[in-house]
Design a protein around this motif. Structure first.
Motif, PDB file in Angstrom:
ATOM      1  N   VAL A  83      56.905  23.464  19.176  1.00  0.00           N
ATOM      2  CA  VAL A  83      55.853  23.082  18.237  1.00  0.00           C
ATOM      3  C   VAL A  83      54.575  23.849  18.562  1.00  0.00           C
ATOM      4  O   VAL A  83      54.361  24.273  19.701  1.00  0.00           O
ATOM      5  CB  VAL A  83      55.577  21.566  18.272  1.00  0.00           C
ATOM      6  N   SER A  84      53.748  23.995  17.558  1.00  0.00           N
ATOM      7  CA  SER A  84      52.454  24.652  17.723  1.00  0.00           C
ATOM      8  C   SER A  84      51.336  23.630  17.637  1.00  0.00           C
ATOM      9  O   SER A  84      51.498  22.550  17.060  1.00  0.00           O
ATOM     10  CB  SER A  84      52.258  25.723  16.643  1.00  0.00           C
ATOM     11  N   GLN A  85      50.216  23.975  18.200  1.00  0.00           N
ATOM     12  CA  GLN A  85      49.059  23.088  18.155  1.00  0.00           C
ATOM     13  C   GLN A  85      48.735  22.721  16.714  1.00  0.00           C
ATOM     14  O   GLN A  85      48.629  23.570  15.846  1.00  0.00           O
ATOM     15  CB  GLN A  85      47.864  23.775  18.803  1.00  0.00           C
ATOM     16  N   GLY A  86      48.587  21.415  16.473  1.00  0.00           N
ATOM     17  CA  GLY A  86      48.264  20.945  15.135  1.00  0.00           C
ATOM     18  C   GLY A  86      49.458  20.642  14.262  1.00  0.00           C
ATOM     19  O   GLY A  86      49.293  20.115  13.153  1.00  0.00           O
ATOM     20  N   ASP A  87      50.684  20.941  14.720  1.00  0.00           N
ATOM     21  CA  ASP A  87      51.877  20.636  13.930  1.00  0.00           C
ATOM     22  C   ASP A  87      52.082  19.129  13.826  1.00  0.00           C
ATOM     23  O   ASP A  87      51.877  18.383  14.792  1.00  0.00           O
ATOM     24  CB  ASP A  87      53.131  21.246  14.577  1.00  0.00           C
ATOM     25  N   LEU A  88      52.524  18.672  12.648  1.00  0.00           N
ATOM     26  CA  LEU A  88      52.862  17.265  12.456  1.00  0.00           C
ATOM     27  C   LEU A  88      54.104  16.939  13.277  1.00  0.00           C
ATOM     28  O   LEU A  88      55.126  17.620  13.178  1.00  0.00           O
ATOM     29  CB  LEU A  88      53.126  16.989  10.978  1.00  0.00           C
ATOM     30  N   ALA A  97      44.724   2.970  14.385  1.00  0.00           N
ATOM     31  CA  ALA A  97      44.809   3.725  13.128  1.00  0.00           C
ATOM     32  C   ALA A  97      45.840   3.043  12.237  1.00  0.00           C
ATOM     33  O   ALA A  97      46.746   2.359  12.728  1.00  0.00           O
ATOM     34  CB  ALA A  97      45.219   5.175  13.395  1.00  0.00           C
ATOM     35  N   PRO A  98      45.725   3.194  10.931  1.00  0.00           N
ATOM     36  CA  PRO A  98      46.690   2.570  10.020  1.00  0.00           C
ATOM     37  C   PRO A  98      48.108   3.069  10.263  1.00  0.00           C
ATOM     38  O   PRO A  98      48.329   4.227  10.637  1.00  0.00           O
ATOM     39  CB  PRO A  98      46.183   3.000   8.634  1.00  0.00           C
ATOM     40  N   SER A  99      49.061   2.197  10.036  1.00  0.00           N
ATOM     41  CA  SER A  99      50.468   2.575  10.167  1.00  0.00           C
ATOM     42  C   SER A  99      50.775   3.736   9.234  1.00  0.00           C
ATOM     43  O   SER A  99      50.371   3.746   8.067  1.00  0.00           O
ATOM     44  CB  SER A  99      51.360   1.387   9.823  1.00  0.00           C
ATOM     45  N   GLY A 100      51.473   4.739   9.738  1.00  0.00           N
ATOM     46  CA  GLY A 100      51.812   5.914   8.946  1.00  0.00           C
ATOM     47  C   GLY A 100      50.842   7.063   9.081  1.00  0.00           C
ATOM     48  O   GLY A 100      51.077   8.139   8.527  1.00  0.00           O
ATOM     49  N   THR A 101      49.733   6.868   9.829  1.00  0.00           N
ATOM     50  CA  THR A 101      48.784   7.957  10.045  1.00  0.00           C
ATOM     51  C   THR A 101      49.484   9.123  10.747  1.00  0.00           C
ATOM     52  O   THR A 101      50.188   8.933  11.735  1.00  0.00           O
ATOM     53  CB  THR A 101      47.606   7.474  10.919  1.00  0.00           C
ATOM     54  N   PRO A 102      49.309  10.364  10.250  1.00  0.00           N
ATOM     55  CA  PRO A 102      49.973  11.509  10.891  1.00  0.00           C
ATOM     56  C   PRO A 102      49.489  11.731  12.321  1.00  0.00           C
ATOM     57  O   PRO A 102      48.307  11.576  12.627  1.00  0.00           O
ATOM     58  CB  PRO A 102      49.582  12.691   9.998  1.00  0.00           C
ATOM     59  N   VAL A 103      50.431  12.100  13.184  1.00  0.00           N
ATOM     60  CA  VAL A 103      50.144  12.451  14.576  1.00  0.00           C
ATOM     61  C   VAL A 103      50.538  13.911  14.762  1.00  0.00           C
ATOM     62  O   VAL A 103      51.627  14.325  14.348  1.00  0.00           O
ATOM     63  CB  VAL A 103      50.923  11.561  15.561  1.00  0.00           C
ATOM     64  N   VAL A 104      49.659  14.703  15.392  1.00  0.00           N
ATOM     65  CA  VAL A 104      49.926  16.127  15.571  1.00  0.00           C
ATOM     66  C   VAL A 104      49.990  16.484  17.047  1.00  0.00           C
ATOM     67  O   VAL A 104      49.467  15.764  17.904  1.00  0.00           O
ATOM     68  CB  VAL A 104      48.849  16.988  14.876  1.00  0.00           C
ATOM     69  N   ALA A 105      50.643  17.600  17.345  1.00  0.00           N
ATOM     70  CA  ALA A 105      50.721  18.090  18.725  1.00  0.00           C
ATOM     71  C   ALA A 105      49.350  18.595  19.154  1.00  0.00           C
ATOM     72  O   ALA A 105      48.690  19.327  18.418  1.00  0.00           O
ATOM     73  CB  ALA A 105      51.752  19.211  18.829  1.00  0.00           C
ATOM     74  N   LEU A 124      57.477  10.129  21.977  1.00  0.00           N
ATOM     75  CA  LEU A 124      57.735  11.562  22.127  1.00  0.00           C
ATOM     76  C   LEU A 124      57.050  12.056  23.384  1.00  0.00           C
ATOM     77  O   LEU A 124      55.984  11.548  23.770  1.00  0.00           O
ATOM     78  CB  LEU A 124      57.152  12.353  20.951  1.00  0.00           C
ATOM     79  N   LYS A 125      57.641  13.076  24.004  1.00  0.00           N
ATOM     80  CA  LYS A 125      56.973  13.809  25.069  1.00  0.00           C
ATOM     81  C   LYS A 125      57.087  15.298  24.782  1.00  0.00           C
ATOM     82  O   LYS A 125      58.146  15.776  24.351  1.00  0.00           O
ATOM     83  CB  LYS A 125      57.597  13.503  26.440  1.00  0.00           C
ATOM     84  N   ILE A 126      55.997  16.006  25.038  1.00  0.00           N
ATOM     85  CA  ILE A 126      55.958  17.451  24.806  1.00  0.00           C
ATOM     86  C   ILE A 126      55.459  18.129  26.079  1.00  0.00           C
ATOM     87  O   ILE A 126      54.439  17.731  26.642  1.00  0.00           O
ATOM     88  CB  ILE A 126      55.035  17.802  23.627  1.00  0.00           C
ATOM     89  N   ARG A 127      56.184  19.160  26.522  1.00  0.00           N
ATOM     90  CA  ARG A 127      55.782  19.932  27.690  1.00  0.00           C
ATOM     91  C   ARG A 127      54.935  21.114  27.238  1.00  0.00           C
ATOM     92  O   ARG A 127      55.296  21.856  26.330  1.00  0.00           O
ATOM     93  CB  ARG A 127      56.986  20.440  28.466  1.00  0.00           C
ATOM     94  N   HIS A 128      53.774  21.288  27.887  1.00  0.00           N
ATOM     95  CA  HIS A 128      52.853  22.372  27.579  1.00  0.00           C
ATOM     96  C   HIS A 128      52.725  23.310  28.773  1.00  0.00           C
ATOM     97  O   HIS A 128      53.319  23.075  29.830  1.00  0.00           O
ATOM     98  CB  HIS A 128      51.475  21.796  27.206  1.00  0.00           C
ATOM     99  N   ALA A 129      51.945  24.353  28.610  1.00  0.00           N
ATOM    100  CA  ALA A 129      51.737  25.325  29.696  1.00  0.00           C
ATOM    101  C   ALA A 129      50.935  24.700  30.831  1.00  0.00           C
ATOM    102  O   ALA A 129      50.261  23.670  30.660  1.00  0.00           O
ATOM    103  CB  ALA A 129      51.018  26.553  29.143  1.00  0.00           C
ATOM    104  N   ASN A 130      51.007  25.327  31.988  1.00  0.00           N
ATOM    105  CA  ASN A 130      50.206  24.959  33.160  1.00  0.00           C
ATOM    106  C   ASN A 130      50.474  23.559  33.683  1.00  0.00           C
ATOM    107  O   ASN A 130      49.593  22.899  34.244  1.00  0.00           O
ATOM    108  CB  ASN A 130      48.707  25.115  32.853  1.00  0.00           C
ATOM    109  N   GLN A 160      42.874  25.098  24.594  1.00  0.00           N
ATOM    110  CA  GLN A 160      44.285  24.804  24.852  1.00  0.00           C
ATOM    111  C   GLN A 160      44.693  23.484  24.234  1.00  0.00           C
ATOM    112  O   GLN A 160      45.799  23.329  23.742  1.00  0.00           O
ATOM    113  CB  GLN A 160      44.553  24.777  26.366  1.00  0.00           C
ATOM    114  N   PHE A 161      43.767  22.497  24.230  1.00  0.00           N
ATOM    115  CA  PHE A 161      44.090  21.166  23.728  1.00  0.00           C
ATOM    116  C   PHE A 161      43.118  20.737  22.636  1.00  0.00           C
ATOM    117  O   PHE A 161      41.912  20.994  22.729  1.00  0.00           O
ATOM    118  CB  PHE A 161      44.043  20.127  24.858  1.00  0.00           C
ATOM    119  N   LEU A 162      43.641  20.033  21.611  1.00  0.00           N
ATOM    120  CA  LEU A 162      42.782  19.392  20.630  1.00  0.00           C
ATOM    121  C   LEU A 162      42.065  18.208  21.261  1.00  0.00           C
ATOM    122  O   LEU A 162      42.512  17.643  22.257  1.00  0.00           O
ATOM    123  CB  LEU A 162      43.618  18.890  19.448  1.00  0.00           C
ATOM    124  N   LYS A 163      40.951  17.797  20.648  1.00  0.00           N
ATOM    125  CA  LYS A 163      40.210  16.649  21.168  1.00  0.00           C
ATOM    126  C   LYS A 163      40.996  15.355  20.994  1.00  0.00           C
ATOM    127  O   LYS A 163      40.894  14.435  21.806  1.00  0.00           O
ATOM    128  CB  LYS A 163      38.863  16.520  20.442  1.00  0.00           C
TER     129      LYS A 163
END
Length: 445
Positions: free
Chosen positions: A353-358, A297-305, A325-331, A260-263
């Protein structure tokens, strides 16, 4: 020598002469359509380029240069404007030559006439390292065909280890002679199980994979047939299996490796601060809870959901969080991303958004001493440690598919852990599902 002997010798000599004459005639004769006769051996092993017997031609090979068009190239080969236009109109339904790209190879086959003038007979343009277009200018006709080079599949098994000097997934893979694309694929497979930014000396991984070759040139990788990763003393295995038409990777118990969640939501340098109920704030110099994990992490490093969800907040935090940002997930889960430099294109409140989306980029906005991501998780409104968040598999292998899965699993593990005969290697993930009767489906044995 008696008369009988003389007749015999004469007969043998005549037979030899006749046979030699027949052979000479055969070697010099032509087929009914006027083409030179070619023996069976010559038919099966001709000297070909792109399916063209190239020996009668002067062969010119080059690459498209910046700004070049088909007209430029063909004009340089002696083709006039009217014929260039005719070629372009004939080829366009098969391949639009206006789409030729710099650095793509092309080959011209030129034939000399009796006055030593050269005429273009074939023109070949490689649309990809594998696919190409052949334009034939034999006689008054123009013909075009699309072809593909023969790709050879080579199966490999390689192991790489993490050491003090080789301390990243990519460095270890390159040191083991793996293709450059393979680390990303391994990361995709084990991304929910292994912390690739916290690898330690002694970690190691083994991958079974296909390479695609054209002659002596590697043109990419193919299927990953299995992998295992030893991380922090724990062994993770990945077994490929197709369920409901979708290929995925599963652990030995038939649980999906996708969670359900990335590390982690980014590639970070280090963890600079952890989840705690009391931390001395580096700016305010007071002790207060820090309900998140700071990833330097360096400034500009991509962050994913970290999971599928819906954006519920995108704003400035007046309490020191900067852009967040805040994102609501299941459960009942909500994830938070603070101190952002900016947001990814299209990220707005209400966006799915989907898991892994920028979703954003690392920054140092708000109360921050340097670029980092303050990452937070809430469960039903209560903050929890992101490093200890439970993450269940998405779905297991269904019971009806277990016999087929177990067969594939046993063969993959055998290959991962030792040398097995080619006949025992899994080369297809197609399997019957109508019955598990071993007399009908011997794969289930």
């Amino acid at each position: 020598m008696n008369k009988k002997t003389k007749l015999t010798v004469a007969a043998i000599a005549a037979a030899i002469l006749i046979a030699a004459t027949i052979l000479l005639n055969v070697r010099s004769c032509r087929t009914e359509n006027g083409e030179p006769f070619v023996s069976e051996e010559e038919h099966t092993s001709p000297d070909l380029m792109y399916g063209i017997a190239y020996k009668p031609y002067d062969v010119i090979t080059d690459k498209v240069r910046n700004g070049q068009t088909l007209s430029h190239i063909l004009g340089g080969l002696g083709i006039g404007p009217a014929l260039i236009d005719r070629i372009d109109r004939t080829v366009r339904p098969t391949f639009d030559m206006r789409g030729i790209r710099p650095d793509h190879p092309y080959t011209a086959f030129m034939e000399k006439d009796s006055l030593n003038n050269r005429h273009l007979r074939y023109f070949v343009y490689e649309t990809t390292p594998i696919d190409y277009v052949v334009v034939s200018l034999i006689g008054d006709s123009i013909r075009v065909r699309k072809e593909s080079k023969e790709v050879n599949i080579v199966r490999r098994k390689e192991t790489a280890r993490i050491t003090k000097e080789v301390n990243s997934l990519w460095m270890a893979a390159m040191g083991a002679g793996m293709p450059a694309s393979l680390p990303c694929e391994v990361e995709d497979i084990f991304g929910w199980s292994v912390d690739f930014f916290g690898l330690q000396e002694g970690d190691e991984f083994t991958v079974i994979f296909d390479e695609r070759w054209i002659d002596t040139t590697r043109v990419g990788t193919g299927m990953i047939w299995g992998a295992e990763f030893r991380h922090e003393g724990k062994l993770y295995r990945a077994i490929p299996f197709r369920q409901d038409g979708r290929l995925a990777y599963w652990d030995e118990n038939g649980n999906s490796l996708r969670r359900q969640f990335l590390k982690a939501p980014l590639k970070y340098t280090r963890i600079s601060s952890r989840f705690t109920g009391s931390r001395m704030h580096p700016i305010y110099k007071i002790r207060r809870p820090h309900y998140g994990v700071d990833y330097a992490a360096p400034s500009g490093t991509p962050v994913v959901a970290i999971a599928d969800g819906t954006v519920i907040a995108r704003q400035w935090d007046p309490k020191g969080g900067g852009n967040y940002l805040k994102i609501r997930h299941a459960n009942g889960y909500i994830s938070g991303y603070l101190h952002l430099k900016g947001y990814a294109k299209g990220i707005t409140v209400g966006k799915r958004v989907s898991q892994g989306d920028l979703i954003a980029y690392v920054g140092s906005t708000g109360a921050s001493t340097g670029p980092h991501l303050d990452f937070r998780i809430w469960k039903n409104g209560t903050p929890i440690d992101p490093l200890r968040i439970p993450s269940d598999p998405v779905e297991p292998v269904e019971e009806r598919n277990r016999p087929a899965f177990d067969t594939i699993k046993s063969r993959i593990i055998a290959e991962l852990t030792g040398d097995v005969a080619d006949s025992l290697k899994v080369r297809s993930l197609d399997y019957p599902t109508e019955t598990t009767d071993p007399d009908v489906n011997p794969q289930h044995n």
